[in-house]
Design an enzyme around this catalytic site. Structure first.
Site, PDB file in Angstrom:
ATOM      1  N   ASP A   1      26.267  24.276  47.745  1.00  0.00           N
ATOM      2  CA  ASP A   1      26.472  25.441  46.967  1.00  0.00           C
ATOM      3  C   ASP A   1      25.806  25.385  45.748  1.00  0.00           C
ATOM      4  O   ASP A   1      25.742  26.125  45.015  1.00  0.00           O
ATOM      5  CB  ASP A   1      28.083  25.307  46.465  1.00  0.00           C
ATOM      6  CG  ASP A   1      29.005  26.283  47.334  1.00  0.00           C
ATOM      7  OD1 ASP A   1      28.222  27.321  47.712  1.00  0.00           O
ATOM      8  OD2 ASP A   1      30.093  26.455  47.021  1.00  0.00           O
TER       9      ASP A   1
ATOM     10  N   LYS B   1      31.310  32.331  57.164  1.00  0.00           N
ATOM     11  CA  LYS B   1      30.498  31.071  56.918  1.00  0.00           C
ATOM     12  C   LYS B   1      30.191  30.317  58.342  1.00  0.00           C
ATOM     13  O   LYS B   1      29.159  29.986  58.868  1.00  0.00           O
ATOM     14  CB  LYS B   1      30.882  30.089  56.006  1.00  0.00           C
ATOM     15  CG  LYS B   1      30.697  30.646  54.468  1.00  0.00           C
ATOM     16  CD  LYS B   1      31.391  29.713  53.374  1.00  0.00           C
ATOM     17  CE  LYS B   1      31.240  30.631  52.102  1.00  0.00           C
ATOM     18  NZ  LYS B   1      32.078  30.205  51.086  1.00  0.00           N
TER      19      LYS B   1
ATOM     20  N   GLN C   1      35.867  25.373  48.734  1.00  0.00           N
ATOM     21  CA  GLN C   1      36.120  27.024  48.581  1.00  0.00           C
ATOM     22  C   GLN C   1      36.803  27.265  47.389  1.00  0.00           C
ATOM     23  O   GLN C   1      37.969  26.671  47.359  1.00  0.00           O
ATOM     24  CB  GLN C   1      36.652  27.426  49.943  1.00  0.00           C
ATOM     25  CG  GLN C   1      37.057  28.928  49.923  1.00  0.00           C
ATOM     26  CD  GLN C   1      35.562  29.814  50.266  1.00  0.00           C
ATOM     27  OE1 GLN C   1      34.539  29.424  50.973  1.00  0.00           O
ATOM     28  NE2 GLN C   1      35.539  30.797  49.281  1.00  0.00           N
TER      29      GLN C   1
END
Ligand code: NAP
Length: 283
Positions: free
Chosen positions: A122, A55, A99
């Site tokens: 997300d 990322k 995460q």
């Protein structure tokens, strides 16, 4: 040898980065805005560390800021929720993701409920999932969004097609089915209790496989010419990566197939960075 199209998520993501994302970032920078993403990483899960690096690398190529805020596995839930509240108020930060996996003592649901929907890049918060189901513009979950982008960018129409999704998780199966429906596909969702999976597959133009079982779908289950999108990612005993589809047999019958690695994975990262830019544009 077959004429099967290999849908390279890696190539599509690179192409879209150069042609779509970089110009959007440059326009924002002209207005004095640099999109910024914060990744909250708890503990030292090796796979998570590798995903976070991907990322950061992609964000860097795009010219946006990606910071990883690292915490010991023992960090309290209260501390993580406070950090998210701080991010919610910070005008310089446009997106935050936590995460996964998280240690057991931190509730994923509480974390998601604390992230402000406008910074939920997300697309996992109940608000954004609800908007997605309503077909309203919103920050869409990254893997499902990336799958739809890669199908379209590789030249395949969704409207009027029979799409079968294998898997009904909240992060892949359900939202990708809804996005395909929003694109006017006729969608069937299969899961572990589905009877006669092959009967559903027989009529499929597009099959999206998200079961989490290595090489679950074999070539003899795929109708000739179907588009196969493999969401799974697994490391085999010999160290090589594989997906939820047995690539060697599937590639012989499919009309198009996404590989693992280099398929859905890069498209997920692409969507995350695109969502961060979208959030910066909106705010
Ligand atoms: P998950 O939460 O474990 O869900 C798996 C789904 O598969 C469940 O709905 C389950 O049905 C269904 N299933 C299990 N066995 C089945 C069977 N024999 N027949 C039909 N359906 C069956 O998995 P997930 O989070 O959706 O992830 C799926 C895979 O994608 C994993 O390999 C994961 O690592 C990968 N993934 C990749 C990315 C990426 O960016 N590349 C992102 C997310 C996930 P039930 O609901 O009935 O149990």
């Amino acid at each position: 040898m077959t004429n099967t199209q290999i849908i390279s998520g890696k190539d599509i993501a690179t192409h879209l980065l150069e042609t779509k994302l970089v110009p959007r970032v440059n326009t924002l920078k002209e207005k004095g805005i640099t999109p910024k993403l914060v990744v909250i990483l708890v503990g030292d899960h090796p796979a998570s560390a590798s995903y976070v690096r991907q990322k950061e690398k992609f964000a860097d190529k795009c010219g946006i800021i990606a910071e990883t805020w690292r915490y010991e596995a023992e960090v309290t839930e209260k501390k993580i929720l406070e950090e998210i509240e701080r991010i919610n108020k910070d005008k310089e930060i446009h997106g935050v993701i936590v995460q996964l996996p998280l240690p057991d003592h931190i509730s994923i649901q509480k974390v998601l409920n604390t992230i402000h929907p406008s910074k939920d890049v997300d697309g996992f918060t109940p608000n954004n999932i609800g908007e997605l189901f309503l077909g309203e513009p919103t920050l869409q979950c990254c893997t499902p969004k990336g799958i739809i982008t890669m199908i379209k960018e590789s030249g395949h129409e969704l409207s009027g097609k029979n799409v079968t999704v294998i898997g009904r998780s909240n992060i892949v199966g359900k939202p990708v089915a809804m996005l395909a429906l929003n694109e006017s596909a006729t969608v069937t969702i299969c899961h572990s209790r589905t009877k006669n999976l092959n009967e559903h597959l027989e009529k499929s133009d597009i099959i999206i496989v998200a079961v989490g079982i290595p090489e679950f779908l074999k070539g003899d289950q795929i109708p000739a010419g179907a588009v196969v999108i493999d969401v799974g990612i697994h490391r085999k005993d010999d160290g090589k990566l594989c997906g939820d589809v047995e690539f060697e047999s599937a590639v012989e019958v499919a009309g198009a197939i996404s590989p693992v690695p280099g398929g859905v994975g890069p498209m997920t990262v692409y969507s995350l960075i695109e969502n961060t830019i979208e959030s910066a544009e909106r705010n």
